[in-house]
Design an enzyme around this catalytic site. Structure first.
Site, PDB file in Angstrom:
ATOM      1  N   HIS A   7      21.757  46.806  38.069  1.00  0.00           N
ATOM      2  CA  HIS A   7      22.382  45.582  38.588  1.00  0.00           C
ATOM      3  C   HIS A   7      23.726  45.335  37.922  1.00  0.00           C
ATOM      4  O   HIS A   7      23.799  45.198  36.699  1.00  0.00           O
ATOM      5  CB  HIS A   7      21.433  44.402  38.329  1.00  0.00           C
ATOM      6  CG  HIS A   7      21.861  43.140  38.994  1.00  0.00           C
ATOM      7  ND1 HIS A   7      22.089  41.980  38.309  1.00  0.00           N
ATOM      8  CD2 HIS A   7      22.103  42.864  40.294  1.00  0.00           C
ATOM      9  CE1 HIS A   7      22.432  41.029  39.163  1.00  0.00           C
ATOM     10  NE2 HIS A   7      22.451  41.540  40.373  1.00  0.00           N
ATOM     11  N   HIS A  49      31.809  39.688  40.660  1.00  0.00           N
ATOM     12  CA  HIS A  49      30.693  38.917  41.204  1.00  0.00           C
ATOM     13  C   HIS A  49      31.112  37.536  41.688  1.00  0.00           C
ATOM     14  O   HIS A  49      30.839  37.142  42.812  1.00  0.00           O
ATOM     15  CB  HIS A  49      29.587  38.772  40.156  1.00  0.00           C
ATOM     16  CG  HIS A  49      28.412  37.990  40.652  1.00  0.00           C
ATOM     17  ND1 HIS A  49      28.340  36.611  40.579  1.00  0.00           N
ATOM     18  CD2 HIS A  49      27.279  38.388  41.271  1.00  0.00           C
ATOM     19  CE1 HIS A  49      27.212  36.202  41.117  1.00  0.00           C
ATOM     20  NE2 HIS A  49      26.544  37.262  41.546  1.00  0.00           N
ATOM     21  N   GLU A 101      27.674  45.189  47.384  1.00  0.00           N
ATOM     22  CA  GLU A 101      27.360  43.852  47.913  1.00  0.00           C
ATOM     23  C   GLU A 101      28.629  43.161  48.374  1.00  0.00           C
ATOM     24  O   GLU A 101      29.575  42.974  47.601  1.00  0.00           O
ATOM     25  CB  GLU A 101      26.635  42.983  46.874  1.00  0.00           C
ATOM     26  CG  GLU A 101      26.257  41.650  47.522  1.00  0.00           C
ATOM     27  CD  GLU A 101      25.602  40.637  46.612  1.00  0.00           C
ATOM     28  OE1 GLU A 101      25.074  40.997  45.546  1.00  0.00           O
ATOM     29  OE2 GLU A 101      25.634  39.456  47.002  1.00  0.00           O
TER      30      GLU A 101
HETATM   31  O1  G3P Z   1      21.754  42.669  45.044  1.00  0.00           O
HETATM   32  C1  G3P Z   1      20.956  41.709  44.546  1.00  0.00           C
HETATM   33  C2  G3P Z   1      21.672  40.739  43.656  1.00  0.00           C
HETATM   34  O2  G3P Z   1      22.794  41.347  43.111  1.00  0.00           O
HETATM   35  C3  G3P Z   1      22.063  39.508  44.369  1.00  0.00           C
HETATM   36  O3  G3P Z   1      22.398  38.464  43.538  1.00  0.00           O
HETATM   37  O4  G3P Z   1      24.009  36.920  42.526  1.00  0.00           O
HETATM   38  O5  G3P Z   1      23.379  38.989  41.339  1.00  0.00           O
HETATM   39  O6  G3P Z   1      24.835  39.111  43.339  1.00  0.00           O
HETATM   40  P1  G3P Z   1      23.716  38.381  42.647  1.00  0.00           P
HETATM   41 CA    CA Z   2      25.061  41.405  43.479  1.00  0.00          CA
END
Ligand code: G3P
Ligand code: CA
Length: 223
Positions: A7, A49, A101
Site C-alpha cells: 500500500h 495521495h 488509484e
Molecule cells: O487501494 C485501496 C486504498 O489505497 C484506498 O484508500 O485512502 O489509502 O487511497 P486510500
Molecule cells: Ca490508495
C-alpha cells in the site's frame, strides 16, 4: 493465490508513495504495488495521495494548482522527491504489477491515455490494475485491456452492483466491511475481493480465512 499488495509502496516503513517506498515493497516480496495518482496544474501525472501536498511533503498547496516543476522542489520525506507516474512505473513495472488509484475526478481518461502509450511501447496489460472510489473514472472505454477495481468505503451491496455494471475485475472494500456475505456475493458476481488496508496479524488472518483474493498492507511482509 493471495495477492500481497504493498500500500503506497511499503508506507509503514518508508515515506508513502515515493520511489524509496516502492523499492522497499519490491524487496519485501509483494505481488503488486499500489500507488495514488493526481494531475498537476500543467497536466502531469504525479504520485500523491492527498489533494494537497501538505501532509506528506515540506510544502503546501493543492497538487492541481501547482506545476510539476514546483512539485519537484518538494521533499516527500527522507529527501525523496514526489515521483511522476512514469518514474514510479520505471521502478515497478516488469517486476510486479502496479495498481494505479485514480484520485482526481476527471483524470481517468488521461491515465488511460498514459497506459495506452505504455502498452503501445511494449508494456503488458496484465502488469496493471486501475482502481478508484469514483466509478466514472473506471469507464471501460478508458482502459480497454486493463483490469479495474472499484474501491468501496460503505454500502458494499451497491458497490458490487456498480462493479458488475462497470465490468470491473474486482472490488476493494474497506477491510472492516469484509465478511462472508460480501466475499460470497462478490465471488458469485465474478469479482475479486481485495480489502484495504490490513496491517495487523488478526485482521490478516481473518481476511485470509474469509477467502479474499489478496489485500493491501502498509507492512506487506506481514501478508
Ligand atoms: O487501494 C485501496 C486504498 O489505497 C484506498 O484508500 O485512502 O489509502 O487511497 P486510500
Ligand atoms: Ca490508495
Amino acid at each position: 493465490m493471495f495477492l500481497k499488495i504493498g500500500h503506497r509502496g511499503a508506507a509503514g516503513y518508508e515515506p508513502e508513495n515515493t520511489l524509496r517506498s516502492f523499492r522497499r515493497a519490491l524487496e519485501l516480496g509483494v505481488d503488486m504495488v499500489e500507488l495514488d495518482v493526481r494531475r498537476t496544474k500543467d497536466g502531469h501525472l504525479v504520485v500523491m495521495h492527498d489533494e494537497t501536498v501538505d501532509r506528506t511533503t515540506n510544502g503546501s498547496g493543492k497538487v492541481s494548482e501547482m506545476t510539476l516543476a514546483e512539485i519537484m522542489e518538494l521533499d516527500a520525506g527522507r529527501a525523496e522527491k514526489v515521483p511522476t507516474l512514469d518514474e514510479a512505473l520505471d521502478i515497478v513495472h516488469g517486476k510486479v504489477s502496479v495498481d494505479i488509484e485514480v484520485k482526481d475526478a476527471g483524470t481517468g481518461p488521461a491515465i488511460g491515455r498514459f497506459l495506452k502509450d505504455r502498452l503501445a511501447r511494449g508494456a503488458k496489460s496484465d502488469g496493471f490494475v486501475v482502481s478508484s472510489f469514483l466509478p466514472r473514472e473506471l469507464a471501460i472505454g478508458c482502459y480497454p485491456d486493463v483490469r479495474r477495481v472499484l474501491l468501496v468505503k460503505e454500502c458494499v451491496e451497491d458497490g458490487i452492483q456498480a462493479a458488475v455494471a462497470l465490468r470491473a475485475w474486482g472490488i476493494g472494500p474497506k477491510s472492516e466491511l469484509a465478511d462472508e456475505n460480501l466475499v460470497k456475493a462478490a465471488h458469485d458476481a465474478g469479482l475479486k475481493v481485495l480489502p484495504w488496508t490490513a496491517d495487523d496479524a488478526p485482521l490478516i488472518a481473518k481476511l485470509k480465512k474469509l477467502g479474499v483474493d489478496g489485500a493491501f498492507s502498509n507492512f506487506p511482509d506481514r501478508l
